[in-house]
Scaffold this motif. Structure first.
Motif, short mmCIF file in Angstrom:
data_model
loop_
_atom_site.label_atom_id
_atom_site.label_comp_id
_atom_site.label_asym_id
_atom_site.label_seq_id
_atom_site.Cartn_x
_atom_site.Cartn_y
_atom_site.Cartn_z
N PHE A 303 -5.05 -11.99 23.15
CA PHE A 303 -4.76 -10.95 22.18
C PHE A 303 -3.44 -10.27 22.55
O PHE A 303 -3.44 -9.19 23.15
CB PHE A 303 -5.90 -9.93 22.15
CG PHE A 303 -7.26 -10.56 22.07
CD1 PHE A 303 -7.76 -11.03 20.87
CD2 PHE A 303 -8.04 -10.70 23.22
CE1 PHE A 303 -9.02 -11.62 20.81
CE2 PHE A 303 -9.29 -11.29 23.17
CZ PHE A 303 -9.78 -11.76 21.95
N PRO A 304 -2.31 -10.90 22.24
CA PRO A 304 -1.01 -10.36 22.64
C PRO A 304 -0.83 -8.91 22.17
O PRO A 304 -1.14 -8.57 21.03
CB PRO A 304 -0.02 -11.29 21.92
CG PRO A 304 -0.77 -12.57 21.76
CD PRO A 304 -2.19 -12.17 21.51
N GLY A 305 -0.36 -8.08 23.09
CA GLY A 305 -0.13 -6.68 22.78
C GLY A 305 -1.32 -5.77 23.04
O GLY A 305 -1.17 -4.55 23.07
N TYR A 306 -2.48 -6.36 23.24
CA TYR A 306 -3.70 -5.57 23.49
C TYR A 306 -3.77 -5.29 24.99
O TYR A 306 -3.50 -6.15 25.82
CB TYR A 306 -4.91 -6.36 23.02
CG TYR A 306 -6.24 -5.70 23.24
CD1 TYR A 306 -6.47 -4.37 22.90
CD2 TYR A 306 -7.30 -6.43 23.79
CE1 TYR A 306 -7.71 -3.79 23.09
CE2 TYR A 306 -8.56 -5.85 23.98
CZ TYR A 306 -8.75 -4.53 23.62
OH TYR A 306 -9.98 -3.96 23.81
N GLU A 307 -4.17 -4.06 25.34
CA GLU A 307 -4.13 -3.65 26.75
C GLU A 307 -5.05 -4.48 27.64
O GLU A 307 -4.82 -4.59 28.85
CB GLU A 307 -4.51 -2.17 26.87
CG GLU A 307 -5.91 -1.85 26.37
CD GLU A 307 -6.24 -0.37 26.52
OE1 GLU A 307 -5.47 0.34 27.19
OE2 GLU A 307 -7.27 0.06 25.97
N LYS A 308 -6.08 -5.09 27.05
CA LYS A 308 -7.01 -5.89 27.85
C LYS A 308 -6.83 -7.39 27.64
O LYS A 308 -7.70 -8.18 27.97
CB LYS A 308 -8.44 -5.47 27.54
CG LYS A 308 -8.72 -4.03 27.98
CD LYS A 308 -10.11 -3.58 27.66
CE LYS A 308 -10.31 -2.14 28.13
NZ LYS A 308 -11.65 -1.62 27.80
N ASP A 309 -5.67 -7.76 27.10
CA ASP A 309 -5.34 -9.17 26.98
C ASP A 309 -5.21 -9.79 28.36
O ASP A 309 -4.68 -9.18 29.29
CB ASP A 309 -4.02 -9.32 26.21
CG ASP A 309 -3.53 -10.75 26.19
OD1 ASP A 309 -4.24 -11.60 25.64
OD2 ASP A 309 -2.44 -11.01 26.76
N GLU A 310 -5.69 -11.02 28.51
CA GLU A 310 -5.72 -11.68 29.81
C GLU A 310 -4.76 -12.87 29.90
O GLU A 310 -4.94 -13.76 30.73
CB GLU A 310 -7.15 -12.11 30.14
CG GLU A 310 -8.12 -10.94 30.19
CD GLU A 310 -9.54 -11.37 30.51
OE1 GLU A 310 -9.84 -11.60 31.70
OE2 GLU A 310 -10.34 -11.48 29.56
N SER A 311 -3.75 -12.88 29.07
CA SER A 311 -2.83 -14.00 29.03
C SER A 311 -2.16 -14.27 30.38
O SER A 311 -1.99 -15.42 30.79
CB SER A 311 -1.75 -13.76 27.97
OG SER A 311 -2.31 -13.64 26.69
N VAL A 312 -1.77 -13.20 31.09
CA VAL A 312 -1.07 -13.36 32.36
C VAL A 312 -1.98 -14.02 33.39
O VAL A 312 -1.58 -14.95 34.11
CB VAL A 312 -0.55 -12.00 32.87
CG1 VAL A 312 0.04 -12.15 34.27
CG2 VAL A 312 0.50 -11.43 31.92
N SER A 313 -3.23 -13.56 33.47
CA SER A 313 -4.17 -14.15 34.43
C SER A 313 -4.50 -15.59 34.07
O SER A 313 -4.62 -16.45 34.95
CB SER A 313 -5.45 -13.31 34.48
OG SER A 313 -5.17 -12.00 34.94
N ILE A 314 -4.64 -15.85 32.79
CA ILE A 314 -4.92 -17.22 32.35
C ILE A 314 -3.77 -18.13 32.71
O ILE A 314 -3.97 -19.27 33.18
CB ILE A 314 -5.19 -17.24 30.83
CG1 ILE A 314 -6.51 -16.52 30.52
CG2 ILE A 314 -5.22 -18.67 30.29
CD1 ILE A 314 -6.72 -16.21 29.05
N ALA A 315 -2.55 -17.65 32.53
CA ALA A 315 -1.37 -18.45 32.88
C ALA A 315 -1.33 -18.74 34.38
O ALA A 315 -0.95 -19.84 34.80
CB ALA A 315 -0.11 -17.72 32.45
N ALA A 316 -1.74 -17.77 35.20
CA ALA A 316 -1.75 -17.98 36.65
C ALA A 316 -2.74 -19.08 37.03
O ALA A 316 -2.45 -19.95 37.87
CB ALA A 316 -2.11 -16.68 37.37
#
Length: 617
Positions: A303-316
């Motif tokens: 959920f880009p832009g949402y404070e609880k988006d987990e994109s960064v952790s998923i990318a790691a």
């Protein structure tokens, strides 16, 4: 993974056999999404038993493994699930003289029942719901797995017949009335939950029931009516017995989890995983990468832009483990377009929009051709992962060592915990029965204070609806979350969402030996140093990035529900939903003029979502 259905007529009616075959066919067709790879129907020579099956081929894809499956002229089975230790059981049965004609786990169950009878269920490591007809004894045997990962519903009609199926829509296809239970309606409007803690047999609908988890049933003809005898075959021992070192506990926990992942990778179709940015799904992803030794697909909602988006952790996780990351981006427009489809499959109301995000994740798995997904569900309930766990742990510690409890509070505060801690917690620590009664009173107030609830709906609920556990230690709370309060509803969401797209979800954290071992451990191995799920974090330390392992503040799988609820299309639907609920006599007309409440997925005042869902069923 499959869909099963059947009708048992203890007093055969030859002139109605065609009708029963037709009803069985309708029930089976209603489960087409659960088994897109094939179908089969069968009835016994006396036309008292009718079976239907929809197949999702995962193990032994050949026609020989199709169902209904027979053993001689005595036993016939229809089965939904996977038995992860079927190879070991097969070898054991062969030593006892059994011979096999397929490579399926279905035949292992059938042969196991022939040799071991009902005690077979004690040996099954898996998720399952199955029905076995014994032509010699004229008895129908039904069984469900320990945690209820796979569903199994039943219905007694008014003419002496017994129906069973994987989903309730099979009954409706056969003409059974779809009548919500008014008490269940009230309970959902008040709490967002569809199934009270101690009502494991009940459903959201009148006269439709389910075989409880960890149970089997024998259905046979009695003197005047059908007899259903139910046996609970398994339970969790909450007694703490571990005497080893912390290091030994971590090592054994890690080995049990790896073994569980290993067995849950047994399949003749592509496997992947659900992938959030947390340590639960991350640990499964790590072991999958080690065991498969090749890239596989991980499916995530972002959920880009949402404070609880987990994109960064998923990318790691994607970068370290070489995962083929498949991302879905749920939004309010998709919610508006696909809510009805999701609720068709769910059948009962759902508590938040996180269920919809999961629904789209499984849709993506079908598009990419991945049939089996491993998922981290169950870890929070097993290991004390929820934020609400913290004060229960602290209360247990307070009774034993006040100084240690004060230090633990500081550690949690340093890690961002903002939960209340004061005299009420001290009283709850010393008087747990009083705390239990206080929570029951609070639940009663929640129900009676539900906004706009129509006065004709029941609010004076019995104990089993208002039940709260007596928590004298952390294991009491975790037992309740695993078997009664949280997990059963989450398992229903996952089963219906995945099977809507013919996908199979496997849950390594619910392996029985792993669960039993974890309950044998003291609370200090589950909650420590300001961290919940400490033993899992310790097991994954230096295996996954520290920002994954030691992160704090992650709350489940949370979409931007509050934002979605402010979208004009969703608000229009809420207005129409309120009108429908007023017409049904469930809400008063005052709700029509009430302001919107764009609550998050975990807010207690999540009423607009409940109205939206309930009116859309």
């Amino acid at each position: 993974m499959c869909g099963i259905a059947g009708i048992f007529c203890p007093d055969p009616e030859p002139d109605r056999a065609h009708e029963h075959r037709r009803s069985t066919g309708l029930m089976t067709d209603a489960l087409r999404h659960r088994g897109p790879d094939g179908q089969g129907t069968w009835n016994n020579p006396g036309e008292s038993l009718f079976f239907g099956h929809r197949r999702l081929a995962v193990i032994d894809l050949s026609p020989a493994a199709a169902q209904p499956m027979h053993l001689g002229n005595r036993y016939t089975i229809v089965y939904n699930g996977e038995i992860y230790n079927y190879m070991e059981l097969k070898a054991q049965l062969q030593q006892e003289g059994a011979s096999f004609s397929t490579g399926s786990d279905t035949e292992v169950i059938l042969q196991g029942f022939h040799y071991w009878g009902a005690s077979l269920v004690h040996q099954l490591d898996g998720m399952f719901a199955f029905a076995i007809w014994d032509e010699q004894e004229k008895t129908l045997f039904l069984a469900r797995d320990r945690f209820g990962e796979k569903p199994l519903f039943y219905h007694f009609d008014g003419e002496g017949r017994f129906h069973f199926a994987s989903e309730m829509k099979a009954f409706w296809a056969a003409g059974v009335s779809r009548l919500p239970d008014p008490a269940a309606v009230t309970f959902f409007l008040a709490t967002g939950k569809s199934n009270p803690a101690l009502s494991a047999e009940n459903t959201f609908y009148q006269q439709l029931y389910q075989v409880p988890p960890a149970s089997y049933c024998s259905v046979r003809k009695g003197n005047d009516a059908l007899l259903l005898e139910r046996t609970i075959y398994w339970d969790i021992d909450k007694q703490v017995t571990w005497k080893g070192t912390d290091a030994d506990a971590v090592q054994q926990f890690s080995q049990l989890l790896e073994d569980s992942v290993y067995k849950r990778l047994r399949a003749d179709v592509p496997c992947g995983s659900s992938l959030s940015g947390g340590v639960d799904s991350g640990s499964i992803a790590f072991f999958m990468s080690q065991l498969m030794q090749q890239p596989y697909s991980g499916f995530s909602a972002v959920f880009p832009g949402y404070e609880k988006d987990e994109s960064v952790s998923i990318a790691a996780l994607r970068e370290q483990l070489a995962i083929n990351s498949v991302l879905v981006h749920p939004d309010a427009n998709e919610l508006n377009d696909q809510l009805d489809g999701m609720l068709y499959h769910q059948e009962e109301p759902v508590g938040s929009a996180s269920v919809f995000a999961q629904y789209l994740v499984y849709a993506a798995a079908r598009k990419t051709g991945v049939t089996v997904l491993l998922d981290g569900q169950g870890a929070d309930e097993l290991l004390g992962g929820y934020e609400s766990t913290t004060h229960w742990y602290l209360q247990e510690l307070w009774r034993k060592d006040k100084t240690a409890a004060r230090e633990a509070v500081k550690r949690f505060r340093n890690n961002g915990w903002r939960g209340p801690w004061g005299w009420k917690n001290y009283m709850a620590a010393w008087f747990p029965a009083a705390a239990q009664n206080a929570l029951i009173r609070k639940e009663k107030h929640t129900i009676t204070a539900t906004p706009f609830l129509h006065p004709d709906l029941e609010t004076d609920f019995p104990y089993e609806v208002l039940y709260k556990p007596l928590v004298t230690g952390l294991n009491d709370l975790l037992y309740d979350e695993l078997t009664r309060s949280r997990l059963p509803e989450l398992l229903r969401y996952a089963d219906r969402n995945s099977m809507a797209f013919g996908r199979e979800i496997r849950l390594p954290f619910l392996q029985p030996d792993l669960v039993s071992f974890t309950f044998s451990l003291p609370a200090s191995l589950k909650v420590r140093d300001g961290y919940r799920k400490w033993i899992l974090r310790q097991a994954m330390h230096q295996k996954l990035p520290d920002k994954i392992v030691w992160q704090v503040g992650k709350i489940g799988f949370e979409p931007p529900q509050a934002s979605w609820m402010q979208h004009s299309l969703i608000r229009d639907r809420i207005r129409e939903s309120r009108k429908k609920l007023v017409e049904k006599g469930w809400l008063t007309s005052k709700v029509l003029d009430a302001p919107f409440q764009p609550a998050t997925a975990f807010d207690a005042n999540n009423y607009d979502w409940r109205h939206l869902v309930l009116a859309s069923l």
